[in-house]
Design an enzyme around this catalytic site. Structure first.
Site, PDB file in Angstrom:
ATOM      1  N   ASP A 113      -2.832   4.412  -3.105  1.00 21.15           N
ATOM      2  CA  ASP A 113      -3.937   5.710  -1.385  1.00 21.15           C
ATOM      3  C   ASP A 113      -4.460   6.402  -2.219  1.00 21.15           C
ATOM      4  O   ASP A 113      -3.306   7.825  -2.424  1.00 21.15           O
ATOM      5  CB  ASP A 113      -3.131   5.909  -0.318  1.00 21.15           C
ATOM      6  CG  ASP A 113      -4.653   6.051   1.147  1.00 21.15           C
ATOM      7  OD1 ASP A 113      -5.578   5.701   0.693  1.00 21.15           O
ATOM      8  OD2 ASP A 113      -4.197   6.938   1.450  1.00 21.15           O
ATOM      9  N   GLU A 166      -5.726   4.090  -5.784  1.00 26.83           N
ATOM     10  CA  GLU A 166      -7.563   4.035  -5.876  1.00 26.83           C
ATOM     11  C   GLU A 166      -7.998   5.765  -5.337  1.00 26.83           C
ATOM     12  O   GLU A 166      -7.713   6.686  -5.232  1.00 26.83           O
ATOM     13  CB  GLU A 166      -7.049   4.160  -3.966  1.00 26.83           C
ATOM     14  CG  GLU A 166      -9.098   4.094  -3.014  1.00 26.83           C
ATOM     15  CD  GLU A 166      -8.969   4.875  -2.444  1.00 26.83           C
ATOM     16  OE1 GLU A 166      -9.208   4.441  -1.102  1.00 26.83           O
ATOM     17  OE2 GLU A 166      -8.295   5.267  -1.216  1.00 26.83           O
ATOM     18  N   ASP A 210       0.895  -0.933  -0.037  1.00 28.42           N
ATOM     19  CA  ASP A 210      -0.001  -0.007  -0.560  1.00 28.42           C
ATOM     20  C   ASP A 210       0.779   1.223  -0.056  1.00 28.42           C
ATOM     21  O   ASP A 210       1.614   1.499   0.988  1.00 28.42           O
ATOM     22  CB  ASP A 210      -0.675   0.339   1.305  1.00 28.42           C
ATOM     23  CG  ASP A 210      -2.323   1.157   0.795  1.00 28.42           C
ATOM     24  OD1 ASP A 210      -2.090   1.781   0.792  1.00 28.42           O
ATOM     25  OD2 ASP A 210      -3.637   0.029   1.531  1.00 28.42           O
ATOM     26  N   HIS A 252     -11.182  -2.381   3.391  1.00 23.54           N
ATOM     27  CA  HIS A 252     -11.200  -2.511   4.586  1.00 23.54           C
ATOM     28  C   HIS A 252     -12.112  -0.611   5.270  1.00 23.54           C
ATOM     29  O   HIS A 252     -11.802  -0.321   6.164  1.00 23.54           O
ATOM     30  CB  HIS A 252      -9.666  -1.911   5.286  1.00 23.54           C
ATOM     31  CG  HIS A 252      -9.143  -0.918   4.597  1.00 23.54           C
ATOM     32  ND1 HIS A 252      -8.738  -1.316   3.080  1.00 23.54           N
ATOM     33  CD2 HIS A 252      -8.199   0.184   5.157  1.00 23.54           C
ATOM     34  CE1 HIS A 252      -8.746   0.071   2.166  1.00 23.54           C
ATOM     35  NE2 HIS A 252      -8.493   0.300   4.035  1.00 23.54           N
ATOM     36  N   ASP A 253     -12.584  -0.116   4.391  1.00 20.63           N
ATOM     37  CA  ASP A 253     -12.987   0.906   4.282  1.00 20.63           C
ATOM     38  C   ASP A 253     -14.402   0.984   4.157  1.00 20.63           C
ATOM     39  O   ASP A 253     -15.704   1.500   4.359  1.00 20.63           O
ATOM     40  CB  ASP A 253     -12.900   2.332   2.897  1.00 20.63           C
ATOM     41  CG  ASP A 253     -11.216   2.692   3.552  1.00 20.63           C
ATOM     42  OD1 ASP A 253     -11.427   2.602   4.659  1.00 20.63           O
ATOM     43  OD2 ASP A 253     -11.172   2.427   2.332  1.00 20.63           O
TER      44      ASP A 253
HETATM   45  O1  ISL Z   1     -14.464   5.058   2.439  1.00 18.82           O
HETATM   46  C1  ISL Z   1     -13.949   6.309   2.456  1.00 18.82           C
HETATM   47  C2  ISL Z   1     -14.097   6.554   4.103  1.00 18.82           C
HETATM   48  O2  ISL Z   1     -14.308   5.600   4.788  1.00 18.82           O
HETATM   49  C3  ISL Z   1     -13.886   7.394   1.985  1.00 18.82           C
HETATM   50  O3  ISL Z   1     -13.619   8.372   1.937  1.00 18.82           O
HETATM   51  C4  ISL Z   1     -12.349   7.217   1.670  1.00 18.82           C
HETATM   52  O4  ISL Z   1     -11.422   8.002   3.396  1.00 18.82           O
HETATM   53  C5  ISL Z   1     -11.180   7.530   0.985  1.00 18.82           C
HETATM   54  O5  ISL Z   1     -11.642   6.074  -0.185  1.00 18.82           O
HETATM   55  C6  ISL Z   1      -9.464   7.220   0.964  1.00 18.82           C
HETATM   56  O6  ISL Z   1      -9.547   5.722   1.757  1.00 18.82           O
HETATM   57  C7  ISL Z   1      -7.774   6.069   1.955  1.00 18.82           C
HETATM   58  O7  ISL Z   1      -7.079   6.518   2.785  1.00 18.82           O
HETATM   59  C8  ISL Z   1      -7.044   6.740   3.963  1.00 18.82           C
HETATM   60  C9  ISL Z   1      -7.230   5.727   4.725  1.00 18.82           C
HETATM   61  O8  ISL Z   1      -8.063   5.872   5.673  1.00 18.82           O
HETATM   62  C10 ISL Z   1      -8.138   4.656   4.132  1.00 18.82           C
HETATM   63  O9  ISL Z   1      -8.290   3.650   4.502  1.00 18.82           O
HETATM   64  C11 ISL Z   1      -7.265   4.495   2.586  1.00 18.82           C
HETATM   65  O10 ISL Z   1      -8.476   3.221   2.493  1.00 18.82           O
HETATM   66  C12 ISL Z   1      -6.033   8.149   4.717  1.00 18.82           C
HETATM   67  O11 ISL Z   1      -4.567   7.009   4.106  1.00 18.82           O
END
Ligand code: ISL
Ligand code: CA
Length: 533
Positions: free
Chosen positions: A197, A249, A96, A318-319
């Site tokens: 990310d 992402e 990641d 994971h989100d």
């Molecule tokens: O799903 C979201 C929040 O619940 C999105 O807004 C998410 O924050 C966005 O997809 C970014 O995600 C990624 O970066 C974030 C981290 O917290 C997430 O786990 C990661 O997947 C910040 O690094």
């Protein structure tokens, strides 16, 4: 070539996958001990959520050292072992790459507080207004302001995520050079690529006020801008030296923007995670849920299948809340879990499976805030409280959307600790673990786990499923049907996204059925899914 078009990729959230030393926290030796599970499933690569050194304000998405392993997860030697052991099983490792921001504990940030240091411009530092106003009116991803005052430097720094995640300033060319070095460091260790990310927000064109919006005011100043494309092309040159793969992402992208980020000829990313299909059950912002409408979901998937040559296919990560709890039916757990598996493994694109999806794990069964860990949930709770939303309503909003829904420990067995840990797990284990666990499903030929294995093998063996074109056939209120075709061969997939029976015009010989059907006459049982030949 393009191995990633043929592989199934499996996402591991290391903290919750397998603990090896009883401290309740998943770790790298734990992952190594479960590689056979992944090989059995038929995955070609693992995307590891961050394992770098981090104070864990956002569980590793706040990195304090890109060249070290978080001691909770193990050592660099463990990491090298993981790469080697996975390699023996023909499984690649994808790291990641979190480069929009670093932790405020990162050396760069600590140095950056000193205006005379070489790091002074690594982040976005600004003075506030005379009246104590913030530098601009932007709002962050976690539902709060995105400026934090630093008493040492006497300025504010920008953080689009949590306040200990400071955004890096790519207007300073030194930052990109640092990132290139980090890429080389990991590529030399033998990783196959990166999941990048929030990669489409790197470049901020200015820090002017944004147009006021319900969420993410200011985003027109950083979403998918040309400056980001330029950065991606530069990174790609480094990646190409190693033949490395990237999936970005990319938040709030349209298909057109996605094409500009991952079109072959653009030499930027290999593919992107888009979000539109994850928004079919929300209203304006992710915290406001509305009833899931399958028809809108089918239309959205179809649109992306048509508009992009190659998609990153995912229903969970994971989100996001668990897919059965969200798009399927907990009451029809097994059928809807199998139906979602069939969807995930038969669309055109690279399937990404998230840990626990292969055994049909569900949303958490917590009942109060105190059981949660997710920094986003906690921020949102604070905001809702400020808005005087009553406790019950707050919990309703948070419990359905919390990222912790996907982060409870993997349910390997039905024992206390779920086979995940001998100690106290860092996040609660779902009480359904006695029913939903891998050990039990291994014994049951009809289980979700065995279905995933079977479908993964089918896909790995089938050029039609891996590379065939996508043709939509039906996008009804509850029935989704499509065809995959390659060189005169084809398969038809029919899915009934409902607890009610349905009819379809599709016909054919049954290749797979999630209810064990042998012949098909166009009648679909509740949550039935079939592949027809
Ligand atoms: O799903 C979201 C929040 O619940 C999105 O807004 C998410 O924050 C966005 O997809 C970014 O995600 C990624 O970066 C974030 C981290 O917290 C997430 O786990 C990661 O997947 C910040 O690094
Ligand atoms: Ca551990």
């Amino acid at each position: 070539m393009e191995w990633w078009k043929d592989a199934i990729i499996y996402q591991i959230y290391p903290r919750s996958f397998q603990d090896s030393n009883g401290d309740g926290i998943g770790d790298i030796p734990g992952i190594i001990s479960r590689l056979d599970h992944l090989q059995e499933l038929g995955v070609g690569a693992i995307w590891l959520s961050p394992v770098y050194r981090s104070p864990n304000a956002d569980n590793g998405y706040d990195i304090s050292d890109y060249r070290e392993i978080n001691p909770e997860y193990g050592t660099m030697e463990d990491m090298e072992n993981l790469i080697a052991e996975a390699g023996k099983r023909q499984i690649r490792i994808i790291m990641d790459l979190v480069i929009n921001h670093t932790s405020t504990s990162h050396y760069w940030f600590r140095q950056s507080r000193d205006r005379t240091s070489g790091y002074a411009d690594y982040y976005y530092w600004r003075r506030g207004g005379a009246d104590g106003a913030l530098p601009n009116n932007w709002t962050g991803f976690f539902g709060e302001d995105c400026w934090e005052f630093d008493p040492e430097r006497c300025e504010y720094y920008l953080h689009l995520f949590a306040k200990s995640q400071a955004d890096l300033n790519y207007h300073n060319p030194a930052v990109l050079e640092e990132v290139k070095d980090i890429l080389r460091f990991w590529l030399r260790k033998g990783v196959a690529g990166f999941r990048c990310d929030v990669i489409n927000i790197l470049w901020k064109d200015s820090l002017e006020n944004g147009k006021k919006k319900l969420a993410l005011t200011g985003s027109e100043h950083y979403l998918s801008l040309e400056g980001t494309h330029e950065i991606l092309r530069q990174l790609r040159e480094v990646l190409d030296e190693y033949g490395a793969f990237t999936v970005g992402e990319t938040v709030f992208v349209t298909p057109g923007q996605a094409r500009e980020l991952c079109g072959r000829e653009r030499k930027e990313l290999d593919m992107v995670f888009s979000f539109e299909h994850m928004e079919c059950d929300q209203f304006l912002v992710k915290w406001l849920k509305r009833k899931f409408r399958p028809k809108a979901f089918f239309a959205c998937l179809t649109k992306w299948q048509k508009e992009l040559d190659w998609n990153a296919i995912y229903l969970e990560n994971h989100d996001q809340p668990r897919s059965i709890s969200r798009f399927g039916s907990e009451a029809h757990w097994k059928e809807s879990g199998k139906l979602l598996a069939l969807l995930a493994l038969t669309l055109r694109g690279t399937p990404f499976l998230y840990q626990g999806q292969e055994i049909g794990m569900l949303n958490f069964d917590f009942d109060r805030m105190r059981q949660l860990n997710d920094v986003e949930s906690k921020n949102v709770e604070r905001v809702l409280r400020r808005l005087h939303i009553p406790r019950k309503a707050r919990w309703r909003i948070i419990s359905r959307t919390s990222r912790d829904n996907a982060r409870t420990p993997f349910q390997w067995t039905g024992e206390p600790g779920a086979g995940f840990t001998d100690g106290r797990p860092w996040l609660g284990i779902n009480h359904n673990c006695e029913d939903i666990n891998l050990a039990r499903q291994e014994q049951d030929p009809d289980s979700i786990w065995n279905w995933y294995k079977d479908l993964a093998a089918l896909r790995n063996d089938s050029a039609v499923l891996r590379r065939g074109t996508f043709l939509p056939l039906e996008t009804g209120e509850q029935v989704f049907a499509y065809r995959r075709e390659l060189e005169g061969e084809g398969l038809t997939i029919v899915l009934n996204f409902s607890g009610k029976p349905a009819r379809t015009a599709q016909q054919g010989r049954v290749l797979r059925s999630n209810i064990g059907r042998e012949t098909f006459d166009g009648q679909l049982a509740p949550w039935e899914a079939v592949i027809l030949q």
